[in-house]
Every structure is written in C-alpha cells, then in structure tokens.
Motif scaffolding. Sequence first.
Motif, PDB file in Angstrom:
ATOM      1  N   LYS A   8      -0.903   1.831   1.478  1.00 19.73           N
ATOM      2  CA  LYS A   8      -2.201   2.102   0.580  1.00 19.73           C
ATOM      3  C   LYS A   8      -3.118   0.615   0.689  1.00 19.73           C
ATOM      4  O   LYS A   8      -2.135   0.044   0.220  1.00 19.73           O
ATOM      5  CB  LYS A   8      -2.600   2.994  -0.270  1.00 19.73           C
ATOM      6  N   VAL A   9      -3.767   0.767   1.592  1.00 21.05           N
ATOM      7  CA  VAL A   9      -5.142  -0.750   1.566  1.00 21.05           C
ATOM      8  C   VAL A   9      -6.199  -0.171   0.500  1.00 21.05           C
ATOM      9  O   VAL A   9      -6.911   1.050   0.144  1.00 21.05           O
ATOM     10  CB  VAL A   9      -5.719  -0.756   2.823  1.00 21.05           C
ATOM     11  N   LEU A  10      -6.635  -0.646  -0.726  1.00 21.22           N
ATOM     12  CA  LEU A  10      -7.726  -0.870  -1.654  1.00 21.22           C
ATOM     13  C   LEU A  10      -8.496  -1.308  -1.860  1.00 21.22           C
ATOM     14  O   LEU A  10      -7.773  -3.251  -1.757  1.00 21.22           O
ATOM     15  CB  LEU A  10      -7.079   0.180  -3.537  1.00 21.22           C
ATOM     16  N   THR A  11      -9.717  -1.228  -2.231  1.00 14.71           N
ATOM     17  CA  THR A  11     -10.414  -2.168  -2.573  1.00 14.71           C
ATOM     18  C   THR A  11     -10.091  -2.526  -4.371  1.00 14.71           C
ATOM     19  O   THR A  11      -9.334  -2.283  -4.430  1.00 14.71           O
ATOM     20  CB  THR A  11     -12.094  -1.654  -2.290  1.00 14.71           C
ATOM     21  N   GLY A  12     -10.668  -4.493  -4.403  1.00 18.08           N
ATOM     22  CA  GLY A  12     -10.781  -4.166  -5.604  1.00 18.08           C
ATOM     23  C   GLY A  12     -10.545  -2.704  -7.101  1.00 18.08           C
ATOM     24  O   GLY A  12     -10.039  -3.319  -7.902  1.00 18.08           O
ATOM     25  N   GLU A  13     -12.053  -2.503  -6.415  1.00 18.18           N
ATOM     26  CA  GLU A  13     -12.202  -1.788  -7.445  1.00 18.18           C
ATOM     27  C   GLU A  13     -11.667  -1.224  -7.188  1.00 18.18           C
ATOM     28  O   GLU A  13     -11.140  -0.210  -8.717  1.00 18.18           O
ATOM     29  CB  GLU A  13     -13.864  -1.295  -7.064  1.00 18.18           C
ATOM     30  N   GLN A  14     -10.929  -0.391  -6.016  1.00 23.62           N
ATOM     31  CA  GLN A  14     -10.019   1.007  -6.945  1.00 23.62           C
ATOM     32  C   GLN A  14      -9.017   0.798  -7.477  1.00 23.62           C
ATOM     33  O   GLN A  14      -8.363   0.961  -7.967  1.00 23.62           O
ATOM     34  CB  GLN A  14     -10.275   1.362  -4.842  1.00 23.62           C
ATOM     35  N   MET A  15      -8.430  -0.926  -6.945  1.00 21.60           N
ATOM     36  CA  MET A  15      -6.677  -1.078  -7.772  1.00 21.60           C
ATOM     37  C   MET A  15      -7.101  -1.801  -8.618  1.00 21.60           C
ATOM     38  O   MET A  15      -6.170  -0.984  -9.692  1.00 21.60           O
ATOM     39  CB  MET A  15      -6.660  -2.932  -6.100  1.00 21.60           C
ATOM     40  N   ALA A  16      -8.196  -1.621  -9.384  1.00 24.02           N
ATOM     41  CA  ALA A  16      -8.357  -2.196 -10.715  1.00 24.02           C
ATOM     42  C   ALA A  16      -8.437  -0.653 -11.347  1.00 24.02           C
ATOM     43  O   ALA A  16      -7.896  -0.666 -12.080  1.00 24.02           O
ATOM     44  CB  ALA A  16      -9.247  -3.173 -10.749  1.00 24.02           C
ATOM     45  N   ALA A  17      -9.183  -0.064 -11.545  1.00 23.67           N
ATOM     46  CA  ALA A  17      -8.696   1.632 -11.809  1.00 23.67           C
ATOM     47  C   ALA A  17      -7.487   2.653 -11.433  1.00 23.67           C
ATOM     48  O   ALA A  17      -7.235   2.674 -12.421  1.00 23.67           O
ATOM     49  CB  ALA A  17      -9.719   2.800 -10.360  1.00 23.67           C
ATOM     50  N   LEU A  18      -6.781   2.146 -10.435  1.00 27.28           N
ATOM     51  CA  LEU A  18      -4.973   2.807 -10.581  1.00 27.28           C
ATOM     52  C   LEU A  18      -4.945   1.700 -11.937  1.00 27.28           C
ATOM     53  O   LEU A  18      -3.922   2.269 -12.070  1.00 27.28           O
ATOM     54  CB  LEU A  18      -4.643   1.966  -9.354  1.00 27.28           C
ATOM     55  N   GLU A  19      -5.169   0.097 -12.117  1.00 30.15           N
ATOM     56  CA  GLU A  19      -3.613  -0.402 -12.583  1.00 30.15           C
ATOM     57  C   GLU A  19      -4.740   0.022 -14.636  1.00 30.15           C
ATOM     58  O   GLU A  19      -3.504   0.680 -14.705  1.00 30.15           O
ATOM     59  CB  GLU A  19      -4.177  -2.171 -12.646  1.00 30.15           C
ATOM     60  N   LYS A  20      -5.804   0.445 -14.173  1.00 29.27           N
ATOM     61  CA  LYS A  20      -6.414   1.837 -15.299  1.00 29.27           C
ATOM     62  C   LYS A  20      -5.963   2.570 -15.797  1.00 29.27           C
ATOM     63  O   LYS A  20      -5.425   2.995 -17.038  1.00 29.27           O
ATOM     64  CB  LYS A  20      -7.768   1.292 -15.779  1.00 29.27           C
ATOM     65  N   ASP A  21      -5.983   3.227 -14.969  1.00 31.59           N
ATOM     66  CA  ASP A  21      -6.187   4.638 -15.214  1.00 31.59           C
ATOM     67  C   ASP A  21      -4.578   5.460 -14.833  1.00 31.59           C
ATOM     68  O   ASP A  21      -4.490   6.290 -15.724  1.00 31.59           O
ATOM     69  CB  ASP A  21      -6.729   5.743 -14.100  1.00 31.59           C
ATOM     70  N   GLY A  22      -3.930   4.369 -14.641  1.00 28.94           N
ATOM     71  CA  GLY A  22      -2.338   4.828 -13.997  1.00 28.94           C
ATOM     72  C   GLY A  22      -2.078   5.518 -12.785  1.00 28.94           C
ATOM     73  O   GLY A  22      -0.892   6.277 -12.172  1.00 28.94           O
ATOM     74  N   SER A  23      -3.692   6.384 -11.676  1.00 26.01           N
ATOM     75  CA  SER A  23      -3.548   7.447 -11.227  1.00 26.01           C
ATOM     76  C   SER A  23      -4.932   6.568 -10.295  1.00 26.01           C
ATOM     77  O   SER A  23      -6.164   6.571 -10.870  1.00 26.01           O
ATOM     78  CB  SER A  23      -3.540   8.819 -11.720  1.00 26.01           C
TER      79      SER A  23
END
Length: 115
Positions: A8-23
């Motif tokens: 999956k390709v994510l933007t930096g913002e989306q990647m940060a959200a995945l790391e922070k929220d776990g989902s």
Amino acid sequence: MTPTTAFKVLTGEQMAALEKDGSFAGAPVDLADGYIHLSTFEQLTETVDKHFAGHDDLHVVEVDLEALGDAVKWEESRGGQLFPHLYGPLTLDVVVAYGPLHRDGTGQVQRPITG
C-alpha cells in the motif's frame, strides 16, 4: 502462485496516522470504492506512476496477506490484472515492513526495508 504479501502506498500524513492509531481506514479513493487498494510487488511501480505521479513524501507499506485472511479479495482491475483488495482496515499488526518510497537505478519502486 499467489503472493503472501502486498503493498500500500501512503502519504506521509497517512503513514503517521497508521503509526499513531495502529489502523488505517483508507485513502479517499479506498473509502469511495469500499475497500483498500493494494498492489503486488510486480504491480507497485505502475501503481505509483499512475496514481501518485507528482507526489512526494510517499511511503510503502508491505502487508502480510495471510494474516488478513478472508478480508483480502483478488479482483480484476487495471488492464484485466488481479489486484488484492482489503475489505476492512489496514492494521499495524499485519505490516511486515514500511518505509519511505525509494526507486532503484531503473526507476522501479523498491521494497521497504524497515518494520
């Protein structure tokens, strides 16, 4: 042979959200289509070139398809190719590697090496 991982390709913002929220529930196109678009490694460079041209701060996430089980459906899409589609959230516990998007000398997107 069906791959055991997809990307999956994510933007930096989306990647940060995945790391922070776990989902990650999906990008706007994922939410509109009702599933998270994934690509095999062989499809990854074409996906980036087609859908993320001109974007920077991109990240590649490699996910364990076997851990996702029946939530992944292989469906026909671009050019008749079968793509893995995730019906449900992408959770950090199925991520096997992730990192900033890098290309090799021929322009091919490389696999992430951290996780």
